[in-house]
Design an enzyme around this catalytic site. Structure first.
Site, PDB file in Angstrom:
ATOM      1  N   ARG A 151      25.785 -88.307 -36.837  1.00 32.47           N
ATOM      2  CA  ARG A 151      26.742 -87.438 -36.051  1.00 32.47           C
ATOM      3  C   ARG A 151      26.980 -86.287 -37.398  1.00 32.47           C
ATOM      4  O   ARG A 151      27.244 -85.032 -36.815  1.00 32.47           O
ATOM      5  CB  ARG A 151      27.824 -87.776 -35.635  1.00 32.47           C
ATOM      6  CG  ARG A 151      27.711 -88.717 -34.436  1.00 32.47           C
ATOM      7  CD  ARG A 151      29.097 -89.105 -33.784  1.00 32.47           C
ATOM      8  NE  ARG A 151      29.551 -87.884 -33.037  1.00 32.47           N
ATOM      9  CZ  ARG A 151      30.706 -87.861 -32.405  1.00 32.47           C
ATOM     10  NH1 ARG A 151      31.473 -88.890 -32.669  1.00 32.47           N
ATOM     11  NH2 ARG A 151      31.150 -86.802 -32.008  1.00 32.47           N
ATOM     12  N   CYS A 152      26.515 -86.544 -38.539  1.00 30.18           N
ATOM     13  CA  CYS A 152      26.923 -85.530 -39.596  1.00 30.18           C
ATOM     14  C   CYS A 152      25.778 -84.786 -39.808  1.00 30.18           C
ATOM     15  O   CYS A 152      24.700 -85.350 -40.334  1.00 30.18           O
ATOM     16  CB  CYS A 152      27.382 -86.140 -40.705  1.00 30.18           C
ATOM     17  SG  CYS A 152      27.441 -85.463 -42.369  1.00 30.18           S
ATOM     18  N   SER A 153      25.750 -83.380 -40.166  1.00 30.31           N
ATOM     19  CA  SER A 153      24.513 -82.673 -40.267  1.00 30.31           C
ATOM     20  C   SER A 153      23.795 -82.846 -41.673  1.00 30.31           C
ATOM     21  O   SER A 153      22.796 -82.630 -41.883  1.00 30.31           O
ATOM     22  CB  SER A 153      24.818 -81.144 -40.067  1.00 30.31           C
ATOM     23  OG  SER A 153      25.903 -80.689 -40.882  1.00 30.31           O
TER      24      SER A 153
END
Length: 117
Positions: free
Chosen positions: A11-13
């Site tokens: 979920r983390c870019s």
């Protein structure tokens, strides 16, 4: 070949960017989705040793659980902070790339590029 592990949060870019960097370079890494498979206190201690950082250095102080667990308390020792990260892995900075006995946090991404050099 050196063991390479990416501690990843899809979920983390930045974490996705780290995974893309490895794929672009054709690097086979073990990808650990650490929110699904949390690290225990001993594993976190080993990771900190490879990073050359303290527990507080890799904590995400903006997370609500950080405030809920009162982790800004300067009286907390290293062991207590490590235990908190084992209980709530969302507190751990991401992504973290481990190459052999060294590691780096991918903030900025240049840290990972240097580690892979």
């Amino acid at each position: 070949m050196t063991d390479i592990t990416l501690y990843h949060n899809p979920r983390c870019s930045k974490s996705r960017e780290a995974l893309a960097l490895l794929e672009e370079r054709g690097i086979q890494a073990t990808v650990v989705k650490y929110l699904d498979t949390p690290l225990n206190a001993q594993q976190i201690s080993v990771l900190l040793s490879k990073l050359g950082l303290s527990a507080r250095d890799i904590m995400r102080s903006g997370e609500s659980v950080y405030k809920e667990m009162n982790l800004d308390n300067p009286e907390l020792n290293e062991s207590q902070l490590i235990d908190a990260m084992a209980q709530a892995p969302i507190l751990i900075q991401r992504p973290i790339l481990v190459v052999g006995e060294k590691a780096a946090i991918g903030r900025p991404m240049d840290n990972l590029t240097e580690l892979l050099a």
